[in-house]
Design an enzyme around this catalytic site. Sequence first.
Site, mmCIF file in Angstrom:
data_model
loop_
_atom_site.group_PDB
_atom_site.id
_atom_site.type_symbol
_atom_site.label_atom_id
_atom_site.label_comp_id
_atom_site.label_asym_id
_atom_site.label_seq_id
_atom_site.Cartn_x
_atom_site.Cartn_y
_atom_site.Cartn_z
ATOM 1 N N ARG A 91 3.876 -3.060 9.683
ATOM 2 C CA ARG A 91 3.964 -2.198 8.504
ATOM 3 C C ARG A 91 3.295 -0.864 8.832
ATOM 4 O O ARG A 91 2.118 -0.838 9.196
ATOM 5 C CB ARG A 91 3.272 -2.873 7.310
ATOM 6 C CG ARG A 91 3.176 -2.005 6.078
ATOM 7 C CD ARG A 91 2.604 -2.769 4.880
ATOM 8 N NE ARG A 91 2.498 -1.886 3.736
ATOM 9 C CZ ARG A 91 1.345 -1.377 3.272
ATOM 10 N NH1 ARG A 91 0.181 -1.684 3.826
ATOM 11 N NH2 ARG A 91 1.344 -0.554 2.245
ATOM 12 N N HIS A 135 2.146 6.728 1.869
ATOM 13 C CA HIS A 135 0.786 6.178 2.000
ATOM 14 C C HIS A 135 -0.171 7.377 1.934
ATOM 15 O O HIS A 135 -0.977 7.598 2.829
ATOM 16 C CB HIS A 135 0.648 5.369 3.287
ATOM 17 C CG HIS A 135 -0.488 4.369 3.273
ATOM 18 N ND1 HIS A 135 -0.318 3.034 3.532
ATOM 19 C CD2 HIS A 135 -1.818 4.523 3.029
ATOM 20 C CE1 HIS A 135 -1.489 2.406 3.459
ATOM 21 N NE2 HIS A 135 -2.415 3.287 3.157
ATOM 22 N N GLU A 180 -0.204 1.578 -3.169
ATOM 23 C CA GLU A 180 -1.353 1.624 -4.065
ATOM 24 C C GLU A 180 -1.387 2.845 -4.993
ATOM 25 O O GLU A 180 -2.279 3.701 -4.898
ATOM 26 C CB GLU A 180 -2.659 1.566 -3.249
ATOM 27 C CG GLU A 180 -2.760 0.334 -2.364
ATOM 28 C CD GLU A 180 -4.138 0.176 -1.733
ATOM 29 O OE1 GLU A 180 -4.927 1.124 -1.756
ATOM 30 O OE2 GLU A 180 -4.424 -0.920 -1.210
ATOM 31 N N ASN A 306 -1.925 -5.725 -1.907
ATOM 32 C CA ASN A 306 -3.063 -5.550 -1.005
ATOM 33 C C ASN A 306 -4.280 -6.160 -1.677
ATOM 34 O O ASN A 306 -4.586 -5.823 -2.822
ATOM 35 C CB ASN A 306 -3.335 -4.068 -0.729
ATOM 36 C CG ASN A 306 -2.191 -3.391 0.016
ATOM 37 O OD1 ASN A 306 -1.300 -4.066 0.536
ATOM 38 N ND2 ASN A 306 -2.217 -2.072 0.065
ATOM 39 N N TYR A 308 -8.438 -7.216 -1.135
ATOM 40 C CA TYR A 308 -9.667 -7.182 -0.343
ATOM 41 C C TYR A 308 -10.791 -7.981 -0.982
ATOM 42 O O TYR A 308 -11.553 -8.638 -0.288
ATOM 43 C CB TYR A 308 -10.118 -5.731 -0.114
ATOM 44 C CG TYR A 308 -9.181 -5.024 0.835
ATOM 45 C CD1 TYR A 308 -9.346 -5.157 2.203
ATOM 46 C CD2 TYR A 308 -8.097 -4.283 0.371
ATOM 47 C CE1 TYR A 308 -8.470 -4.562 3.095
ATOM 48 C CE2 TYR A 308 -7.215 -3.692 1.250
ATOM 49 C CZ TYR A 308 -7.399 -3.826 2.607
ATOM 50 O OH TYR A 308 -6.523 -3.252 3.490
ATOM 51 N N GLU A 360 -1.601 -6.079 2.799
ATOM 52 C CA GLU A 360 -2.868 -5.701 3.449
ATOM 53 C C GLU A 360 -3.920 -6.726 3.088
ATOM 54 O O GLU A 360 -4.048 -7.108 1.919
ATOM 55 C CB GLU A 360 -3.390 -4.336 2.965
ATOM 56 C CG GLU A 360 -2.676 -3.148 3.515
ATOM 57 C CD GLU A 360 -3.287 -1.827 3.021
ATOM 58 O OE1 GLU A 360 -4.491 -1.786 2.686
ATOM 59 O OE2 GLU A 360 -2.531 -0.846 2.957
HETATM 60 C C1 FCB Z 1 -6.381 0.236 1.233
HETATM 61 C C2 FCB Z 1 -5.507 1.273 1.892
HETATM 62 C C3 FCB Z 1 -5.576 1.272 3.382
HETATM 63 C C4 FCB Z 1 -6.963 0.999 3.905
HETATM 64 C C5 FCB Z 1 -7.568 -0.200 3.224
HETATM 65 C C6 FCB Z 1 -8.961 -0.537 3.714
HETATM 66 O O1 FCB Z 1 -6.712 0.668 -0.047
HETATM 67 O O2 FCB Z 1 -4.164 1.096 1.512
HETATM 68 O O3 FCB Z 1 -5.062 2.502 3.837
HETATM 69 O O4 FCB Z 1 -7.727 2.127 3.818
HETATM 70 O O5 FCB Z 1 -7.604 -0.003 1.845
#
Ligand code: FCB
Length: 464
Positions: A91, A135, A180, A306, A308, A360
Amino acid sequence: MPFSLPIHDLYQPADPGQRFPPGFVWGVATSAYQIEGAAQADGKGPSIWDVFCRQPGAIADGSNGDTACDHVRRLDEDLDLIAGLGVDAYRFSVSWPRVQPLGQGAWNEAGLAFYERLVDGLLARGVQPYLTLNHWDLPQALQDQGGWANRAMVQHFVDYALGIHRRLGHRVAAITTHNEPWVVAKLGHEDGIFAPGLRQRATAMQVAHHLLLSHGLALQALRADGCTAKLGIVLNLSPVQPATASAADLARARLEDGLLLRWYMDPLYNGAYPADVLAHLGADAPRVQPGDMAAISAALDFLGINYYSRAVVSADAPFDVSRSGLPLTDMGWEVYPEGLTDLLLRVHRDYPVPPIYLTENGGAFADHLAAGRVHDRDRTDYIASHIAAVGAALGQGVPMAGYMVWSLMDNFEWASGYAKRFGIVHVHYATQRRTVKDSAFWYRRFLQRQRAQQGGSVLATHGA
Ligand code: FCB
């Protein structure tokens, strides 16, 4: 194979356990501004990030993406690296000002040729290209006309999407419109910590609306143009939890969930913004024209998420993550894989979602490069536990179709500069030397084991 696997001292966390269905797409992800460099080369125009990085104090280490990972000049080496990982998909994003320096009008042949080499190089190595159109590195020339706050942007984006589609669309597996949109709107236009660095909530909400509208209209235009690639959008989502069970914290968590998740998912699936969030915004709510909401809710072939960490909110003071006792990444984000399963189950319960790709997921950790190795157990644990969380959701019926590690290699982490390392490949910025970290060796081995087990899958397949 560009690199070989060190077996004897490779850390092996508990195997995530699940066998994923054949056709499940495993990948790695990057974005243009974070890796490409060549910011002023070969006819590329300036982007809002080129400009934002020059603002004093904007980037933690005062750096910028001028050189980044020098990926434009090292394309072949990096393509070998990607192929060597044994992934199905890569990607990446197209830098709009590299291919269309002013964001409208003339195209830059050198920029288009670069992405053509990238896509062809992936295909030649058996890797599926997953292309993202936006992006975040908007041409500065469009920002000078108001950027995403200006409704005229919507048509510029549709024209850009069509231009990329005509050149590359038939060779890529998937096209994502925006990465995002919440980050662009909120961090870029309300908090001012990302480009273009504006601080006004009404502007941010108008930007969010224009991003969604341009997404929907681009989907319609690409389909009318005969697009064969899967079409979708990528959202950054988290479960939003109240810090305590107090009524005030619960109400705040509901509102934050509205601003982060429902503000995007409701219009995409139900064609309407959430009423409670509109009421909260009052005069800051966006101006919406007749037909906009129908355009935004154009059918998606896939949804990219995405993930985290979770978000914990409290009505008064910001939540102190050190209170939770969970391990933290180098970004200060809690490691909370359970939140990923919760999120996927909730999204599947509340919306008629198409196949979902986790586009992500990964962690920044303070790495140590010694004797040609990076023993990044924390990152391996992070990735393995989140893959298990995806498997758990899949096992409960969520239509998961793929998983992509953020990121292929260490890179320019936006306002954090180069200090935060997310890569499964280490980059030594002074020499641009790439060193495969242990987490990448583990990922490759995990994929090999998955493939060896295929045929006897215990999980239903939902791959698109
Ligand atoms: C996301 C972004 C990516 C990267 C990660 C850690 O928000 O899409 O570009 O910076 O965080």
